[in-house]
Scaffold this motif. Structure first.
Motif, PDB file in Angstrom:
ATOM      1  N   ARG A 199      -7.386  13.146  -3.862  1.00 30.01           N
ATOM      2  CA  ARG A 199      -6.463  14.663  -3.503  1.00 30.01           C
ATOM      3  C   ARG A 199      -6.771  15.448  -2.823  1.00 30.01           C
ATOM      4  N   CYS A 200      -8.896  15.505  -2.172  1.00 26.39           N
ATOM      5  CA  CYS A 200      -9.840  16.284  -2.248  1.00 26.39           C
ATOM      6  C   CYS A 200      -9.403  16.057  -0.577  1.00 26.39           C
ATOM      7  N   PHE A 201      -8.842  14.978   0.121  1.00 23.01           N
ATOM      8  CA  PHE A 201      -8.560  14.493   1.164  1.00 23.01           C
ATOM      9  C   PHE A 201      -7.311  15.115   1.363  1.00 23.01           C
ATOM     10  N   PHE A 202      -5.973  15.481   0.475  1.00 24.62           N
ATOM     11  CA  PHE A 202      -5.206  15.370   0.725  1.00 24.62           C
ATOM     12  C   PHE A 202      -5.196  17.543   0.660  1.00 24.62           C
ATOM     13  N   LEU A 203      -6.140  17.734   0.009  1.00 25.77           N
ATOM     14  CA  LEU A 203      -5.689  19.280   0.091  1.00 25.77           C
ATOM     15  C   LEU A 203      -6.273  19.912   1.366  1.00 25.77           C
ATOM     16  N   GLU A 204      -7.145  19.112   1.433  1.00 26.45           N
ATOM     17  CA  GLU A 204      -7.812  19.237   3.299  1.00 26.45           C
ATOM     18  C   GLU A 204      -7.188  19.202   4.251  1.00 26.45           C
ATOM     19  N   THR A 205      -5.704  18.846   3.939  1.00 27.31           N
ATOM     20  CA  THR A 205      -4.729  18.270   4.676  1.00 27.31           C
ATOM     21  C   THR A 205      -3.928  19.605   5.401  1.00 27.31           C
ATOM     22  N   GLU A 206      -4.043  20.253   3.966  1.00 29.37           N
ATOM     23  CA  GLU A 206      -3.584  22.415   4.667  1.00 29.37           C
ATOM     24  C   GLU A 206      -4.174  22.675   5.232  1.00 29.37           C
ATOM     25  N   VAL A 207      -5.836  23.031   5.039  1.00 27.53           N
ATOM     26  CA  VAL A 207      -6.197  23.685   6.111  1.00 27.53           C
ATOM     27  C   VAL A 207      -6.105  23.325   7.599  1.00 27.53           C
ATOM     28  N   ILE A 208      -5.354  21.689   7.944  1.00 20.99           N
ATOM     29  CA  ILE A 208      -5.434  21.053   9.372  1.00 20.99           C
ATOM     30  C   ILE A 208      -4.010  21.987   9.667  1.00 20.99           C
ATOM     31  N   GLN A 250       3.509  17.756  12.875  1.00 23.31           N
ATOM     32  CA  GLN A 250       4.187  16.931  12.638  1.00 23.31           C
ATOM     33  C   GLN A 250       4.005  16.089  11.804  1.00 23.31           C
ATOM     34  N   ASP A 251       2.689  15.610  12.425  1.00 21.07           N
ATOM     35  CA  ASP A 251       2.282  14.433  12.310  1.00 21.07           C
ATOM     36  C   ASP A 251       0.906  14.601  10.496  1.00 21.07           C
ATOM     37  N   VAL A 252       0.653  15.747  10.730  1.00 20.81           N
ATOM     38  CA  VAL A 252      -0.476  16.344   9.585  1.00 20.81           C
ATOM     39  C   VAL A 252       0.050  16.991   8.981  1.00 20.81           C
ATOM     40  N   TRP A 253       1.879  17.457   8.930  1.00 20.11           N
ATOM     41  CA  TRP A 253       2.922  17.844   7.992  1.00 20.11           C
ATOM     42  C   TRP A 253       3.170  16.660   6.397  1.00 20.11           C
ATOM     43  N   ASN A 254       3.580  15.641   7.803  1.00 14.56           N
ATOM     44  CA  ASN A 254       4.065  14.347   7.292  1.00 14.56           C
ATOM     45  C   ASN A 254       2.715  13.775   6.090  1.00 14.56           C
ATOM     46  N   ILE A 255       1.468  13.484   6.479  1.00  8.23           N
ATOM     47  CA  ILE A 255       0.446  13.287   5.962  1.00  8.23           C
ATOM     48  C   ILE A 255       0.890  14.428   4.931  1.00  8.23           C
ATOM     49  N   TRP A 256       0.509  15.175   4.513  1.00 13.11           N
ATOM     50  CA  TRP A 256       0.698  15.819   3.249  1.00 13.11           C
ATOM     51  C   TRP A 256       1.815  16.010   2.310  1.00 13.11           C
ATOM     52  N   LYS A 257       3.117  15.452   3.202  1.00  6.19           N
ATOM     53  CA  LYS A 257       3.885  15.566   1.897  1.00  6.19           C
ATOM     54  C   LYS A 257       3.863  14.299   1.279  1.00  6.19           C
ATOM     55  N   CYS A 263       0.979  -1.081   0.320  1.00  9.56           N
ATOM     56  CA  CYS A 263       0.138   0.397  -0.143  1.00  9.56           C
ATOM     57  C   CYS A 263       0.777   1.322  -0.396  1.00  9.56           C
ATOM     58  N   LYS A 264       0.613   1.679  -0.698  1.00  6.73           N
ATOM     59  CA  LYS A 264       1.320   3.267  -1.404  1.00  6.73           C
ATOM     60  C   LYS A 264       1.219   4.100  -0.333  1.00  6.73           C
ATOM     61  N   TRP A 265      -0.150   3.628   0.644  1.00  5.19           N
ATOM     62  CA  TRP A 265      -0.465   5.157   1.814  1.00  5.19           C
ATOM     63  C   TRP A 265      -0.001   4.348   2.496  1.00  5.19           C
ATOM     64  N   ALA A 266       0.780   3.250   2.717  1.00  7.22           N
ATOM     65  CA  ALA A 266       1.350   3.160   4.162  1.00  7.22           C
ATOM     66  C   ALA A 266       1.713   3.605   5.867  1.00  7.22           C
ATOM     67  N   GLU A 267       1.930   5.113   5.234  1.00  6.97           N
ATOM     68  CA  GLU A 267       2.984   5.602   5.557  1.00  6.97           C
ATOM     69  C   GLU A 267       2.019   6.791   6.276  1.00  6.97           C
ATOM     70  N   VAL A 268       0.473   7.413   5.293  1.00  9.05           N
ATOM     71  CA  VAL A 268      -0.178   8.494   5.014  1.00  9.05           C
ATOM     72  C   VAL A 268      -1.025   7.519   6.262  1.00  9.05           C
ATOM     73  N   LEU A 269      -1.480   5.976   6.447  1.00  7.28           N
ATOM     74  CA  LEU A 269      -2.334   5.714   7.594  1.00  7.28           C
ATOM     75  C   LEU A 269      -1.723   5.958   9.102  1.00  7.28           C
ATOM     76  N   ASP A 304       0.499   7.652  10.100  1.00  8.01           N
ATOM     77  CA  ASP A 304       0.233   9.229  10.809  1.00  8.01           C
ATOM     78  C   ASP A 304      -0.932   9.334  11.071  1.00  8.01           C
ATOM     79  N   LEU A 305      -2.339   9.530   9.359  1.00  8.08           N
ATOM     80  CA  LEU A 305      -3.667   9.036  10.500  1.00  8.08           C
ATOM     81  C   LEU A 305      -4.137   8.663  11.329  1.00  8.08           C
ATOM     82  N   GLU A 306      -3.550   7.839  12.149  1.00  9.33           N
ATOM     83  CA  GLU A 306      -3.620   7.358  13.877  1.00  9.33           C
ATOM     84  C   GLU A 306      -3.679   8.020  14.802  1.00  9.33           C
ATOM     85  N   LYS A 307      -2.343   8.076  13.878  1.00 10.68           N
ATOM     86  CA  LYS A 307      -1.589   8.789  15.261  1.00 10.68           C
ATOM     87  C   LYS A 307      -2.599  10.868  15.454  1.00 10.68           C
ATOM     88  N   ILE A 308      -2.823  11.377  14.516  1.00 13.69           N
ATOM     89  CA  ILE A 308      -3.553  12.559  14.392  1.00 13.69           C
ATOM     90  C   ILE A 308      -4.620  12.228  15.149  1.00 13.69           C
TER      91      ILE A 308
END
Length: 163
Positions: free
Chosen positions: A88-97, A110-117, A49-55, A57-61
Motif C-alpha cells: 500500500r505504501c508503494f502504491f501511495l507513493e506512486t501518487e507522488v510520482i 501513462q505508465d505511472v498512472w497504470n501502476i496506480w490504477k 501473479c496479480k501484480w503482473a501488469e504492475v511489474l 509498467d515498472l519495467e517501462k518507467i
C-alpha cells in the motif's frame, strides 16, 4: 421480417455444425480432457501473479530520466506480516510520482498512472487484511530514496509477493 428469417436460416446450419463436430468431442473422455485443459490453463497462467501488469509498467518507467523525486521507500525484506501495508505504501507513493509527472509533463505519465490504477483496483477488491503490528511502519517512517531505488525496491517486493 426478412432480417429475422435470414437470422434463423444462418443459425440452424451453425447449430448443426457445432452439434456434429464440437459437442461430439464432449461425449468421449479425451474431448472432456481437452475441454477442461483449454478452460483451465489460461486462468492459471494469468492468475500466477496479480501484480503482473504492475511489474510490466515498472519495467517501462524504471529508466525514466525525467522523474526526479524522493519517495518513502520500504525495504524489500520487511516482515512478511507487513507485506500488504508495504505494498500500500508503494502504491501511495506512486501518487507522488503522478503529481510530479503532471507538473513536469513526464514521458511515462501513462505508465505511472497504470501502476496506480492497477494497484488500487487490487486493494479495493479486498479490505486490509493485515493488522498493524508494532513491527510494521507507517509509510512516512521509511527512508526517502531516489526514484531509481524506489522502483528497484518496489519490483523486489512485488516479486516476493508473487512467489
Amino acid at each position: 421480417q426478412k432480417t429475422h428469417l435470414k437470422s434463423v436460416c444462418l443459425q440452424y446450419p451453425l447449430y448443426r455444425l457445432l452439434n456434429n463436430h464440437c459437442f461430439c468431442l464432449l461425449k468421449n473422455g479425451m474431448g472432456l480432457i481437452i475441454f477442461f485443459l483449454c478452460a483451465y490453463v489460461p486462468k492459471t497462467e494469468a492468475g500466477h501473479c496479480k501484480w503482473a501488469e504492475v511489474l510490466k509498467d515498472l519495467e517501462k518507467i524504471k529508466t525514466s530520466k525525467d522523474i526526479d523525486v524522493s519517495l518513502y521507500t520500504a525495504n524489500a525484506d520487511e516482515d512478511v506480516k507487513c507485506q500488504e501495508l508495504v505494498m500500500r505504501c508503494f502504491f501511495l507513493e506512486t501518487e507522488v510520482i503522478i503529481q510530479e509527472c503532471n507538473i513536469k509533463n513526464c514521458s511515462k505519465t501513462q505508465d505511472v498512472w497504470n501502476i496506480w490504477k492497477n494497484g488500487n483496483e487490487s486493494f479495493e477488491k479486498k479490505k486490509l487484511t493485515s493488522t498493524k503490528s508494532e513491527k510494521c511502519k507507517e509509510c512516512e517512517e521509511y527512508e526517502e530514496k531516489n526514484f531509481t531505488e524506489f522502483v528497484q525496491n518496489f519490483v523486489k517486493v512485488i516479486q516476493r509477493d508473487c512467489k
